[in-house]
Design an enzyme around this catalytic site. Structure first.
Site, PDB file in Angstrom:
ATOM      1  N   GLU A   1     -10.009   3.933   6.170  1.00 60.90           N
ATOM      2  CA  GLU A   1      -9.174   4.386   7.293  1.00 60.90           C
ATOM      3  C   GLU A   1      -9.974   5.141   8.360  1.00 60.90           C
ATOM      4  OE1 GLU A   1      -6.474   3.124   7.899  1.00 60.90           O
ATOM      5  OE2 GLU A   1      -5.735   2.392   5.969  1.00 60.90           O
TER       6      GLU A   1
ATOM      7  N   ALA B   1       1.874  -0.107  10.725  1.00 58.75           N
ATOM      8  CA  ALA B   1       1.483  -1.497  10.494  1.00 58.75           C
ATOM      9  C   ALA B   1       0.634  -1.560   9.235  1.00 58.75           C
ATOM     10  CB  ALA B   1       0.688  -2.032  11.674  1.00 58.75           C
TER      11      ALA B   1
ATOM     12  N   HIS C   1      -9.553  -3.988   9.837  1.00 62.41           N
ATOM     13  CA  HIS C   1      -9.518  -3.778   8.386  1.00 62.41           C
ATOM     14  C   HIS C   1      -9.979  -5.025   7.622  1.00 62.41           C
ATOM     15  CE1 HIS C   1      -8.077   0.155   7.371  1.00 62.41           C
ATOM     16  NE2 HIS C   1      -6.890   0.048   7.942  1.00 62.41           N
TER      17      HIS C   1
ATOM     18  N   GLU D   1       0.856  -1.184   0.000  1.00 63.42           N
ATOM     19  CA  GLU D   1       0.000   0.000   0.000  1.00 63.42           C
ATOM     20  C   GLU D   1       0.893   1.235   0.000  1.00 63.42           C
ATOM     21  OE1 GLU D   1      -2.801   0.395   3.220  1.00 63.42           O
ATOM     22  OE2 GLU D   1      -3.799   2.071   2.275  1.00 63.42           O
TER      23      GLU D   1
ATOM     24  N   GLU E   1      -2.319  -4.002   6.943  1.00 60.69           N
ATOM     25  CA  GLU E   1      -3.380  -5.013   7.087  1.00 60.69           C
ATOM     26  C   GLU E   1      -3.419  -6.089   6.003  1.00 60.69           C
ATOM     27  OE1 GLU E   1      -3.849  -1.755   6.198  1.00 60.69           O
ATOM     28  OE2 GLU E   1      -5.557  -1.513   4.849  1.00 60.69           O
TER      29      GLU E   1
ATOM     30  N   HIS F   1      -6.703  -2.243  15.026  1.00 61.58           N
ATOM     31  CA  HIS F   1      -6.915  -1.501  13.777  1.00 61.58           C
ATOM     32  C   HIS F   1      -6.698  -2.401  12.553  1.00 61.58           C
ATOM     33  CE1 HIS F   1      -6.748   2.196  11.230  1.00 61.58           C
ATOM     34  NE2 HIS F   1      -5.937   1.434  10.501  1.00 61.58           N
ATOM     35  N   GLU F   2      -5.553  -3.046  12.516  1.00 59.69           N
ATOM     36  CA  GLU F   2      -5.256  -3.866  11.329  1.00 59.69           C
ATOM     37  C   GLU F   2      -6.203  -5.063  11.245  1.00 59.69           C
ATOM     38  OE1 GLU F   2      -3.608  -2.153   9.489  1.00 59.69           O
ATOM     39  OE2 GLU F   2      -2.472  -0.906  10.872  1.00 59.69           O
TER      40      GLU F   2
HETATM   41  N1  BES Z   1      -3.208   0.728   5.735  1.00 58.57           N
HETATM   42  C1  BES Z   1      -2.446   1.393   6.719  1.00 58.57           C
HETATM   43  C2  BES Z   1      -0.975   1.285   6.482  1.00 58.57           C
HETATM   44  C3  BES Z   1      -0.479   2.259   5.482  1.00 58.57           C
HETATM   45  C4  BES Z   1      -0.431   3.587   5.797  1.00 58.57           C
HETATM   46  C5  BES Z   1      -0.052   1.870   4.249  1.00 58.57           C
HETATM   47  C6  BES Z   1       0.026   4.486   4.868  1.00 58.57           C
HETATM   48  C7  BES Z   1       0.393   2.777   3.308  1.00 58.57           C
HETATM   49  C8  BES Z   1       0.443   4.085   3.627  1.00 58.57           C
HETATM   50  C9  BES Z   1      -2.718   0.853   8.114  1.00 58.57           C
HETATM   51  O1  BES Z   1      -3.956   0.287   8.286  1.00 58.57           O
HETATM   52  C10 BES Z   1      -2.653   2.035   9.013  1.00 58.57           C
HETATM   53  O2  BES Z   1      -3.516   2.863   8.955  1.00 58.57           O
HETATM   54  N2  BES Z   1      -1.602   2.093   9.803  1.00 58.57           N
HETATM   55  C11 BES Z   1      -1.324   3.196  10.655  1.00 58.57           C
HETATM   56  C12 BES Z   1      -1.554   2.848  12.085  1.00 58.57           C
HETATM   57  C13 BES Z   1      -2.994   2.849  12.441  1.00 58.57           C
HETATM   58  C14 BES Z   1      -3.184   2.381  13.847  1.00 58.57           C
HETATM   59  C15 BES Z   1      -3.666   4.168  12.294  1.00 58.57           C
HETATM   60  C16 BES Z   1       0.129   3.597  10.394  1.00 58.57           C
HETATM   61  O3  BES Z   1       0.854   2.833   9.793  1.00 58.57           O
HETATM   62  O4  BES Z   1       0.516   4.683  10.786  1.00 58.57           O
HETATM   63 ZN    ZN Z   2      -5.518   1.592   8.550  1.00 57.40          ZN
END
Ligand code: BES
Ligand code: ZN
Length: 992
Positions: free
Chosen positions: A433, A375, A414, A232, A377, A410-411
């Protein structure tokens, strides 16, 4: 309070829900600037800051959080390639951003331009042949007709992929005849492809990639001894040629991974494992299958020598037995238990709360050291930054534990809100998100058994970061209308404001109504890639209500203002509450305002919480049958992401706040009233006009009451005793002087500490005793009461340590902190004490204690990466006059490296959040950041552009500071070569 101190800094480095730097635009200016920016299509962004999640707990530093984010340029760039593209800039920033000559360069993409794919991939088989220094990837894509006309266009990043072969239906394709490669796309002419709805073609490609050289950490890369992927948003195109967009949902029938058996004994992929076995030459393989259609951004493989902990969970009501396994490098296996337990709690919570069950037989989580985000998902195979996965009492603070639980949640959440139902295009990002952040917030509130505490934390974060973003040049709606780079699109607005938007549905429709909406959403869209409009329709239709007005929240940027005025009519015993709204939307928004009424005379609540639906620009609500005048408790639980102000200045405003701080039945609003009083006093101190006002009396009264609060709501007590963070305060200012603000806040803090010294000390000692008698040593309890006690005691320690005017006071403060440091086993108390000590200076005895504690902490870390991150960070955020020199010396420390995002952020980004020092008048902080950013840009453009964002808010500071920041930015802009990511950030902020 701890959550806005160093803890947030690092949380901020990792998470989109994390801290942002101060905003200093007054609301009017801010709004007009935001509107103008929006009109110019200045979609902005921020980074999911990932890098380091080091939950520190400095109670002495209430820092301004400079959370670097990205800002898009206003016009299409000429740059080729994605974030990997390094190019030599021969033009000025201004010129480059206005050129539009390249056909393959990144262009501004508009939501309104969405078109479905003419052909899509329905099924995928892949083979990864992992060899030293190079990996060969074969893919077999089944191509089918979709809708519309056009060729088959596959994404593939030219800098990452070497195409070795390509064939269609068994026939080798000829470049220039059957297909063409232009920049980062490969096009196959439609005449070669299926001409009927049920026809299929099979496209085979073989590419070579170099994971060992991939320092960007996007696509397939190596972290330590393991291989892993991050796809992603657009990493899959760095792995193979593919329609790398979320609306191409395909079934990955078979993903085969082959590698050396001894070096990479564990081979993981999405879904369920089909088979595995040995291959000639000390190699082995595994084949994975994912039965659910998924977009390419959820793809993942991992290969490494990994240790793990495992367990199982049986879903309800289906009774599916799911194998759960959490992996890390072998030396960290003892720290995986909390993540595993959190996973089980998440699975149960989603069943209980939303009736959602897990759908595969396996759920794997891998903790990775080098990771750009917090992290990810990936279906059945989550990848976590080690900072959000590893914990034991000796190395992790309470905040680390809480954060791990919420990120695991969170993950996991998803899997339904994101994976089973995903986004049609990246403009809809908040669909997954915002909704998933809302879900993880509710989960954490339930686990903490206090939604008030959780709400205080989340709203503080929203105000400190998202409000600032929305008031600045990067302001954009939760569903933006355009973007250039997807990397620049994971913002506090999309995440945190997006979660508030979801929360408003819940407030408007009620618990059951919201659940009905969620049920219908899944019923209608399971297995599909959909839009925010689809979510809104499901919510409305499930409840038989027309909530189309609510859609304006998706298209309006900026923080709305709600003004209120009221009057009580004795004769009719009626109370009239008039609300008006102002926002960037021409038509009024639908805003839920939760209100309760308290009788002025008795202090009793006479009207319990009611949700008022503000639908018009102005509306008056009547409450009758009231026997006396009342005081409104407005926007309870922060029922909408707005700024609430009284329509007319009112002489009794502070008296009313003092009343609410003492009497409101809503926990959040009691805290809020106290915060408003603190804010008022700090601003008066800043302006030097405190003498005449009664504010100090009210503040002291509120503080004294909080100090003597009965009961065991320790976290609430801790937060009630904590002044608003510098970033939250700065958000209300027009021009920020970080040095003066830091001093004013510090002065108020010290005067409260002095005034209540003996009571604070008594409370501190009382807590120490309670904590010691209820368990000590290695027995670190993680229940809400124990966490709350530690939180409160560390807030008190912070107050006690801020009294350091005389040599005696300094000695006493450092002795106390040292005592706590030495007597604590758990990281929370140890790190709080260390943070106090790290900011101490003066006499030899004081300096000796500080240095001894830092040395001991370092030695005890014994090389543990996450503990060392804390060690770097506490020195970067220390309030010492020569902190920049110290940080510069630490850059040369053998344990420091720019290649690991966590380590880099722990020192460099953490320093930028030490606002009073980063913004030192000589501009040396800016030069330092500029230099470091330039170095990192050669390695990891996602990280460098994130760092560069520490400079782009120059308009928020004085002319002198602004000029120095601009100079540092210009130097970066002139750098050759520069990555397109960083170039985009710096050039956009240099534009008028
Ligand atoms: N899908 C995101 C990870 C992600 C973020 C991929 C930006 C590509 C670009 C994941 O679900 C996510 O939101 N992760 C957050 C932490 C979450 C607890 C809000 C992160 O990585 O900061
Ligand atoms: Zn997320």
């Amino acid at each position: 309070m701890k959550f806005t101190t160093a803890a947030m800094i690092l949380a901020s480095l990792v998470s989109p829900t994390s801290a942002f730097r101060i905003a200093n635009l007054g609301s009017t200016t801010a709004r007009s600037a935001a509107t103008a920016a929006y009109r110019r299509r200045a979609a902005s962004t921020f980074l999911p800051n990932s890098s380091a999640a080091i939950a520190a707990s400095s109670s002495s530093l209430q820092s301004t959080y400079a959370h670097p984010r990205r800002q898009l340029t206003m016009a299409p760039l000429t740059l080729r390639g994605g974030c990997s593209a390094l190019f030599s800039s021969t033009t000025t920033a201004e010129e480059s951003t206005t050129e539009t000559t390249s056909s393959s360069g990144p262009k501004e993409i508009f939501r309104s331009d969405y078109t479905a794919l003419p052909f899509k991939v329905s099924n995928v088989s892949m083979n990864f042949d992992i060899r030293d220094g190079e990996t060969f990837i074969e893919s077999e894509l089944t191509i089918v007709q979709n809708t519309g006309e056009g060729d088959l266009v596959l994404d593939g990043e030219a800098d990452a992929l070497t195409l070795l072969s390509i064939s269609l239906d068994g026939k080798d394709l000829v470049e220039g005849v059957d297909y063409s490669i232009d920049g980062d796309t490969l096009t196959i002419v439609s005449s070669l492809l299926p001409t009927t709805a049920d026809g299929t073609s099979v496209l085979k490609t073989k590419v070579k990639v170099h994971p060992e050289k991939n320092t960007q950490l996007s696509g397939l890369y190596k972290s330590g001894s393991m291989y892993c992927t991050q796809c992603e948003a657009m990493g899959f195109r760095r792995i193979t040629y593919y329609p790398d967009r979320p609306d191409n949902m395909a079934i990955f029938d078979s993903v085969r991974i082959e590698a050396d058996k001894e070096a990479y004994p564990v081979l993981l992929g999405n879904g369920n494992k089909l088979e595995g076995g040995d291959v000639e030459g000390d190699r082995h393989y595994a084949v994975w299958e994912d039965p659910y259609p998924k977009p390419s951004y959820l793809f993942c493989i991992v290969a490494g020598k990994l240790g793990s902990v495992s367990s199982s969970y049986t879903t309800v009501p289906s009774g599916r037995k799911v194998h759960l396994e959490v992996y890390s490098e072998p030396e960290n296996v003892s720290k995986l238990g909390h993540a595993l337990e959190s996973l089980k709690k998440s699975m149960k919570w989603d069943e209980d709360t939303f009736g959602l069950e897990y759908d595969l037989d396996v759920y794997n989580v891998v903790a990775v050291n080098d990771f750009n985000m917090g992290a990810m998902e990936n279906k059945g195979l989550n990848v976590f930054n080690t900072a959000y996965c590893l914990a034991d009492p000796k190395s992790a603070t309470d905040l680390d534990y809480e954060r791990i639980e919420s990120v695991i949640g969170h993950e996991y959440f998803h899997n339904w809100t994101g994976n089973r139902v995903t986004c049609r295009d990246w403009f809809q990002l908040t669909l997954k998100e915002g909704l998933t952040v809302y879900r993880d917030q509710e989960f954490s509130g339930d686990m903490m058994q206090s939604h008030a505490v959780k709400r205080i934390e989340d709203v503080s974060s929203l105000r400190g970061r998202q409000f600032a973003e929305d008031a600045g040049p990067m302001s954009h709606p939760v569903r933006p209308d355009s973007y250039i780079s997807m990397d620049n699109f994971y913002t506090a607005t999309v995440y945190s404001k997006g979660a508030e938007v979801v929360r408003m549905y819940r407030t408007l429709l009620g618990k059951d109504g919201f659940r009905k909406g969620m049920d219908l959403y899944f019923e209608r869209h399971d297995g599909n890639a959909v839009t925010c409009d689809d979510f809104l329709s499901a919510m409305g239709d499930a409840n038989g209500v027309d909530i189309s007005q609510f859609s304006r929240w998706y298209q309006t940027n900026g923080t709305p203002t709600v003004k209120y005025s009221s009057k009580y009519d004795e004769e009719s015993k009626t109370y009239y509450l008039t609300l008006t709204q102002e926002s960037n939307s021409d038509e009024p928004l639908l805003i839920p305002i939760s209100v309760g009424l308290l009788d002025k005379a008795s202090g009793e609540e006479v009207v319990a919480t009611k949700v008022l639906e503000l639908k018009e620009k102005e509306q008056t609500f009547e409450f009758d049958g009231l026997n006396g005048d009342v005081l409104p408790s407005m926007l309870r639980g922060f029922s909408a992401p707005v700024k609430l102000v009284q329509a007319e200045a009112d002489a009794s405003e502070e008296e009313d706040l003092a009343f609410l701080a003492a009497r409101d039945t809503d926990g959040f609003n009691r805290w809020e009233a106290g915060q408003k009083l603190y804010t008022s006093l700090i601003f008066q101190t800043l302006e030097g006009n405190q003498d005449e006002s009664k504010t100090l009396d009210y503040v002291e009264e509120a503080f004294g009451r909080a100090l003597n609060m009965d009961g065991n709501d320790y976290s609430i007590q801790a937060y009630a005793l904590t002044l608003p963070s510098e970033s939250t305060l700065a958000e209300e200012m027009t021009v920020v002087d970080p040095v003066a603000l830091h001093k004013a806040r510090g002065d108020v803090r010290e005067s409260l500490a002095q005034k209540y010294l003996s009571e604070i000390r008594a409370k501190y000692d009382e807590l120490t005793e309670t904590m010691e008698s209820s368990g000590s040593g290695e027995d670190i309890k993680l229940d809400a009461t124990s966490i709350g006690q530690r939180r409160l005691r560390n807030v008190l320690l912070g107050y006690l340590c801020c009294i350091k005017d005389t040599a005696e006071e300094r000695d006493a403060a450092s002795e106390l902190a040292m005592k706590q440091f030495e007597s604590s086993y758990g990281m929370t108390d140890r790190y709080s004490a260390l943070n106090c000590l790290a900011s101490m200076d003066g006499e030899e005895s004081v300096v000796a204690r500080r240095d001894a504690a830092l040395q001991k902490f370092y030695d005890d870390a014994n090389g543990d990466a996450l503990v060392l991150n804390k060690w770097f960070m506490c020195q970067a955020v220390a309030d010492l006059p020569d902190v920049l020199d110290r940080v510069k010396a630490l850059v040369k420390h053998p344990d420091f490296t720019l290649t690991n995002p966590n380590r880099c952020s722990s020192l460099i980004s953490a320093f930028t959040m030490n606002a009073a020092h980063f913004h030192a008048e000589d501009g040396e902080g800016y030069n330092f950041l500029g230099d470091m950013t330039a170095q990192v840009d050669k390695l990891n453009p996602q990280l460098s552009s994130r760092m560069g964002r520490g400079l782009i808010q120059w308009r928020k500071y004085s002319e002198e500071r602004g000029a120095l920041m601009k100079e540092a930015l210009q130097e970066l802009a002139d750098m050759k070569p520069i990555s397109s990511d960083l170039f985009e950030v710096v050039s956009s902020s240099l534009k008028e």
